[in-house]
Design an enzyme around this catalytic site. Structure first.
Site, PDB file in Angstrom:
ATOM      1  N   ASN A   1      -4.870   2.622 -13.443  1.00 23.97           N
ATOM      2  CA  ASN A   1      -3.903   1.676 -12.900  1.00 23.97           C
ATOM      3  C   ASN A   1      -2.516   2.302 -12.941  1.00 23.97           C
ATOM      4  O   ASN A   1      -2.196   3.086 -13.844  1.00 23.97           O
ATOM      5  CB  ASN A   1      -3.903   0.390 -13.751  1.00 23.97           C
ATOM      6  CG  ASN A   1      -2.921  -0.654 -13.249  1.00 23.97           C
ATOM      7  OD1 ASN A   1      -2.895  -0.979 -12.069  1.00 23.97           O
ATOM      8  ND2 ASN A   1      -2.085  -1.150 -14.151  1.00 23.97           N
TER       9      ASN A   1
ATOM     10  N   ASP B   1      -2.652  -3.746 -19.002  1.00 22.70           N
ATOM     11  CA  ASP B   1      -1.766  -2.578 -19.166  1.00 22.70           C
ATOM     12  C   ASP B   1      -1.886  -1.963 -20.562  1.00 22.70           C
ATOM     13  O   ASP B   1      -0.917  -1.454 -21.118  1.00 22.70           O
ATOM     14  CB  ASP B   1      -0.297  -2.977 -18.902  1.00 22.70           C
ATOM     15  CG  ASP B   1      -0.119  -3.654 -17.554  1.00 22.70           C
ATOM     16  OD1 ASP B   1       0.700  -4.587 -17.474  1.00 22.70           O
ATOM     17  OD2 ASP B   1      -0.825  -3.263 -16.610  1.00 22.70           O
TER      18      ASP B   1
ATOM     19  N   GLN C   1      10.520   7.872  -7.077  1.00 18.24           N
ATOM     20  CA  GLN C   1      10.716   8.976  -8.032  1.00 18.24           C
ATOM     21  C   GLN C   1       9.593   9.075  -9.062  1.00 18.24           C
ATOM     22  O   GLN C   1       9.426  10.100  -9.711  1.00 18.24           O
ATOM     23  CB  GLN C   1      12.058   8.810  -8.745  1.00 18.24           C
ATOM     24  CG  GLN C   1      13.266   8.948  -7.813  1.00 18.24           C
ATOM     25  CD  GLN C   1      14.587   8.902  -8.571  1.00 18.24           C
ATOM     26  OE1 GLN C   1      14.631   8.972  -9.799  1.00 18.24           O
ATOM     27  NE2 GLN C   1      15.685   8.771  -7.829  1.00 18.24           N
TER      28      GLN C   1
ATOM     29  N   HIS D   1       1.387   1.293 -13.340  1.00 21.25           N
ATOM     30  CA  HIS D   1       2.245   0.161 -13.721  1.00 21.25           C
ATOM     31  C   HIS D   1       3.697   0.618 -13.604  1.00 21.25           C
ATOM     32  O   HIS D   1       4.037   1.717 -14.084  1.00 21.25           O
ATOM     33  CB  HIS D   1       1.928  -0.316 -15.145  1.00 21.25           C
ATOM     34  CG  HIS D   1       2.750  -1.483 -15.563  1.00 21.25           C
ATOM     35  ND1 HIS D   1       2.501  -2.763 -15.099  1.00 21.25           N
ATOM     36  CD2 HIS D   1       3.843  -1.562 -16.353  1.00 21.25           C
ATOM     37  CE1 HIS D   1       3.427  -3.577 -15.597  1.00 21.25           C
ATOM     38  NE2 HIS D   1       4.241  -2.880 -16.369  1.00 21.25           N
TER      39      HIS D   1
ATOM     40  N   GLY E   1       0.775  -1.240   0.000  1.00 22.71           N
ATOM     41  CA  GLY E   1       0.000   0.000   0.000  1.00 22.71           C
ATOM     42  C   GLY E   1       0.803   1.285   0.000  1.00 22.71           C
ATOM     43  O   GLY E   1       0.314   2.318   0.446  1.00 22.71           O
TER      44      GLY E   1
HETATM   45  C1  GRF Z   1       3.751  -1.058  -7.231  1.00 23.50           C
HETATM   46  O1  GRF Z   1       5.070  -1.303  -7.668  1.00 23.50           O
HETATM   47  C2  GRF Z   1       2.875  -0.828  -8.429  1.00 23.50           C
HETATM   48  O2  GRF Z   1       3.532  -0.201  -9.503  1.00 23.50           O
HETATM   49  C3  GRF Z   1       2.514  -2.200  -8.827  1.00 23.50           C
HETATM   50  O3  GRF Z   1       2.341  -2.923  -7.625  1.00 23.50           O
HETATM   51  C4  GRF Z   1       3.141  -2.314  -6.629  1.00 23.50           C
HETATM   52  C5  GRF Z   1       2.233  -1.977  -5.481  1.00 23.50           C
HETATM   53  O4  GRF Z   1       2.974  -1.533  -4.427  1.00 23.50           O
HETATM   54  N1  GRF Z   1       1.295  -2.191  -9.620  1.00 23.50           N
HETATM   55  P1  GRF Z   1       2.205  -0.897  -3.155  1.00 23.50           P
HETATM   56  O5  GRF Z   1       1.226  -1.942  -2.661  1.00 23.50           O
HETATM   57  O6  GRF Z   1       1.522   0.342  -3.628  1.00 23.50           O
HETATM   58  O7  GRF Z   1       3.319  -0.616  -2.185  1.00 23.50           O
END
Ligand code: GRF
Length: 208
Positions: free
Chosen positions: A108, A151, A179, A110, A12
């Site tokens: 989303n 995606d 970043q 990615h 999260g």
């Molecule tokens: C992130 O790297 C996001 O890009 C990918 O899943 C991961 C989720 O991380 N879709 P978090 O749960 O937000 O720390």
């Protein structure tokens, strides 16, 4: 006020970035209406709880069929009456009916510069392992609308990040999060909350 529902499966940190950005006023005209996870142990649910945000777990494991899960999951989503659904590391396939109902209202994040290192099987560390294996010098993150593909929806924002000598997948993942992801996801929400994103002929445009 944009009512936002965030769907999560893991730590999260992107949810936290959204929470912090709303709290600090970086994201305007937005309320996080709720958080739903498929994983009852997701730390993201604790983050929501700590912040007094309604949260629940709806897991495919709790239902006898995917069809039954899809129905219950969509009921839970609809229950929040979201204007925007944000997939922040959500690892469950979105029901087709939900994609249709929330077309251009579901985004989303990615962890790559789509169309590189995306699609089936490219999630989490696998994305960064593939980037390092290919020897790319620049990676990054993408926020896009969700459509029927993986995606493949209209790209809203992207942000590039340098690969550094000696990067491991874990180090690179953290840099891309810090970043890029934690910046462009809140920014995309703020743009949408203020009517600054338009989709025309399958392409997303940020209005000045
Ligand atoms: C992130 O790297 C996001 O890009 C990918 O899943 C991961 C989720 O991380 N879709 P978090 O749960 O937000 O720390």
């Amino acid at each position: 006020m944009l009512e936002v529902l965030v769907l999560v499966s893991g730590g999260g940190t992107n949810l936290q970035a959204i929470i912090d950005a709303v709290d600090s006023g970086v994201v305007t005209n937005t309320r996080i209406a709720g958080v739903i996870s498929n994983n009852k142990n997701a730390y993201a649910l604790e983050r929501a709880e700590k912040h007094g945000i309604a949260n629940l777990c709806v897991s495919p494991k709790d239902y006898s069929s995917r069809e039954e899960f899809n129905e219950k999951f969509m009921d839970a989503v609809d229950g929040f009456r979201p204007d925007l659904i944000v997939l922040a590391g959500f690892l469950v396939v979105i029901p087709p009916a939900m994609i249709e109902k929330y077309r251009e209202r579901m985004i989303n994040i990615h962890p790559s510069l789509i169309p590189a290192f995306c699609g089936k099987g490219f999630y989490g560390l696998k994305v960064h392992e593939a980037a390092l294996a290919r020897g790319v010098k620049v990676v990054g993150a993408t926020v896009h609308f969700v459509d029927e593909g993986t995606d493949t929806g209209p790209i809203i924002l992207q942000k590039a990040v340098e690969v550094e000598q000696g990067d491991t997948p874990e180090v690179l993942q953290k840099r891309v999060m810090e970043q890029a992801e934690w910046k462009i996801l809140p920014r995309a929400i703020d743009l949408i909350a203020n009517g600054k994103v338009e989709v025309r002929d399958g392409m997303a445009y940020v209005l000045s």
